[in-house]
Design a protein around this motif. Structure first.
Motif, PDB file in Angstrom:
ATOM      1  N   GLU A 156      25.724   6.212  -4.991  1.00  0.00           N
ATOM      2  CA  GLU A 156      27.031   6.849  -4.823  1.00  0.00           C
ATOM      3  C   GLU A 156      28.001   5.938  -4.068  1.00  0.00           C
ATOM      4  OE1 GLU A 156      25.142  11.370  -4.532  1.00  0.00           O
ATOM      5  OE2 GLU A 156      26.233  10.521  -2.839  1.00  0.00           O
ATOM      6  N   ALA A 157      27.506   5.292  -2.999  1.00  0.00           N
ATOM      7  CA  ALA A 157      28.369   4.419  -2.204  1.00  0.00           C
ATOM      8  C   ALA A 157      28.836   3.219  -3.023  1.00  0.00           C
ATOM      9  CB  ALA A 157      27.636   3.963  -0.947  1.00  0.00           C
ATOM     10  N   LEU A 158      27.942   2.647  -3.810  1.00  0.00           N
ATOM     11  CA  LEU A 158      28.312   1.510  -4.644  1.00  0.00           C
ATOM     12  C   LEU A 158      29.251   1.932  -5.767  1.00  0.00           C
ATOM     13  CD1 LEU A 158      24.793  -0.165  -4.777  1.00  0.00           C
ATOM     14  CD2 LEU A 158      26.833  -1.112  -3.654  1.00  0.00           C
ATOM     15  N   GLN A 159      29.043   3.124  -6.313  1.00  0.00           N
ATOM     16  CA  GLN A 159      29.956   3.632  -7.337  1.00  0.00           C
ATOM     17  C   GLN A 159      31.348   3.863  -6.753  1.00  0.00           C
ATOM     18  OE1 GLN A 159      27.630   7.048  -8.548  1.00  0.00           O
ATOM     19  NE2 GLN A 159      26.938   6.058 -10.434  1.00  0.00           N
ATOM     20  N   PRO A 214      30.089   3.759   5.838  1.00  0.00           N
ATOM     21  CA  PRO A 214      30.792   4.988   6.229  1.00  0.00           C
ATOM     22  C   PRO A 214      30.205   6.224   5.557  1.00  0.00           C
ATOM     23  CG  PRO A 214      32.362   3.256   5.733  1.00  0.00           C
ATOM     24  CD  PRO A 214      31.015   2.730   5.317  1.00  0.00           C
ATOM     25  N   GLU A 215      30.067   7.294   6.319  1.00  0.00           N
ATOM     26  CA  GLU A 215      29.509   8.537   5.776  1.00  0.00           C
ATOM     27  C   GLU A 215      30.353   9.077   4.626  1.00  0.00           C
ATOM     28  OE1 GLU A 215      27.397  11.032   9.118  1.00  0.00           O
ATOM     29  OE2 GLU A 215      29.246  10.160   9.922  1.00  0.00           O
ATOM     30  N   ALA A 216      31.661   8.799   4.643  1.00  0.00           N
ATOM     31  CA  ALA A 216      32.544   9.308   3.594  1.00  0.00           C
ATOM     32  C   ALA A 216      32.292   8.640   2.246  1.00  0.00           C
ATOM     33  CB  ALA A 216      34.002   9.094   4.005  1.00  0.00           C
ATOM     34  N   ALA A 217      31.506   7.564   2.216  1.00  0.00           N
ATOM     35  CA  ALA A 217      31.272   6.826   0.976  1.00  0.00           C
ATOM     36  C   ALA A 217      30.251   7.508   0.064  1.00  0.00           C
ATOM     37  CB  ALA A 217      30.810   5.408   1.284  1.00  0.00           C
ATOM     38  N   HIS A 218      29.571   8.528   0.570  1.00  0.00           N
ATOM     39  CA  HIS A 218      28.530   9.191  -0.232  1.00  0.00           C
ATOM     40  C   HIS A 218      28.338  10.611   0.272  1.00  0.00           C
ATOM     41  CE1 HIS A 218      25.727   8.742   3.170  1.00  0.00           C
ATOM     42  NE2 HIS A 218      26.241   7.520   3.299  1.00  0.00           N
TER      43      HIS A 218
END
Length: 262
Positions: A156-159, A214-218
Motif C-alpha cells: 500500500e505504501a509503495l502504491q 509515515p502512518e498515513a501512507a498505508h
C-alpha cells in the motif's frame, strides 16, 4: 530521519524463528501462534510472564495469514497473536476462535538498507524512486503481501508513492516480515521494508540504517489477538497478561503504540 541499527547479528536470531510451522504443546505448556513482527518483543514478555506467574509459553512465529489457514486446518494453538485485526473476523464468524479478541498494539513500517547500499532510507521513498529511475535497484525485499499483513501495508505504501509497478521486477518476498528483514539487510539487496519492532531489537546488529514510513501512507497495522476454543487456564492467564501494564511497556519499547487501557 535515518537511524543507524547497532546490535548483534540478525542472521543468528532468525535461525530460531519458526516460519509458520505448527508447534505441538508439550507437558501442558500452551502454544501461542504469534506474528513474526512480535518475535523479539514476545521473548521479553514471555520472560516477564514466567517470572511473575511461574508459567511457560511456547511460540510459533510466522505470517498471520498462514496461521489463519493453519487454524482452519486444526492446528493446536491456544492463542493467536495476529499482526492485523482484519484476519480475525472470518475466524470468529466460522466459530474457530472463542471471541472477537482485542487490539493489543499498533505496528509501524520502516524502510531499511544495509551498510554500503546506495539506498539512503527516507520515509517519503525519494531515494528509492531516484535509484529506480537510474536503474540502480536490483533487489528490494518485503514480506509476501498475499498473507503477511506487513507485506500488505508495504505494498500500500509503495502504491501510494507510485512505485509498486516499477519495483515488480526487483521484489524479493519473504515468507513473513522477519524473513523480509533478513533479505533486505543481507547485503544482497539495496534494501526493503520491514517492521519497526524488528529494527529496535537487541538481536539486529550493525547491518544498516532505517527510517520510519509515515502512518498515513498505508492502512493502520492494528494488531489483534484472540483465544481459541479450549484455551487452557495457562493460555487465558497469558492472554490477560498481554494486556497488563508490564507487557504494554515492553511493546512500547519495541515501537508499538498500545491502545488505552480499558
Amino acid at each position: 530521519m535515518t537511524t543507524i541499527i547497532h546490535r548483534r547479528s540478525l542472521l543468528g536470531a532468525l535461525a530460531a524463528v519458526g516460519f509458520a510451522r505448527p508447534v505441538m504443546a508439550q507437558n501442558g505448556v500452551p502454544v501461542v501462534a504469534a506474528a513474526s513482527s512480535m518475535q523479539f518483543a514476545m521473548a521479553e514478555i514471555a520472560e516477564a510472564f514466567a517470572a511473575e506467574t511461574g508459567q511457560s509459553i511456547r511460540f510459533s512465529f510466522g505470517s498471520s495469514g498462514n496461521f489463519a489457514r493453519q487454524i482452519r486446518e486444526g492446528a493446536p494453538f491456544e492463542v493467536f497473536i495476529a499482526a492485523d485485526e482484519d484476519i480475525i473476523p472470518g475466524l470468529h464468524r466460522d466459530g474457530l476462535v472463542a471471541d472477537p479478541g482485542t487490539v493489543y498494539a499498533i505496528g509501524r513500517l520502516v524502510i531499511v538498507a544495509p551498510h554500503g547500499s546506495d539506498l539512503v532510507p527516507d520515509g517519503s521513498f525519494d531515494t528509492l524512486a531516484a535509484l529506480l529511475n537510474a536503474g540502480k535497484i536490483t533487489r528490494f525485499a518485503i514480506a509476501n503481501p498475499e498473507h503477511a499483513p506487513y507485506g500488505m501495508r508495504a505494498r500500500e505504501a509503495l502504491q501510494a508513492r507510485g512505485l509498486w509497478e516499477a519495483l515488480q521486477p526487483f521484489l524479493v518476498q519473504g515468507e513473513n516480515v522477519t524473513q523480509a528483514a533478513q533479505f533486505a539487510l543481507s547485503g544482497n539487496a539495496e534494501g526493503g521494508i520491514t517492521a519497526y519492532s524488528l529494527v529496535l531489537s537487541a538481536d539486529i546488529a550493525r547491518l544498516g540504517t532505517y527510517a520510519l514510513i509515515p502512518e498515513a501512507a498505508h492502512a493502520p497495522l492494528r494488531q489483534r489477538m484472540v483465544r481459541l476454543p479450549g484455551a487452557t487456564p495457562a493460555a487465558n492467564t497469558f492472554y490477560d497478561y498481554m494486556q497488563s501494564h508490564a507487557a504494554r511497556k515492553i511493546l512500547e519499547r519495541y515501537g508499538f503504540a498500545v491502545p488505552a487501557a480499558g
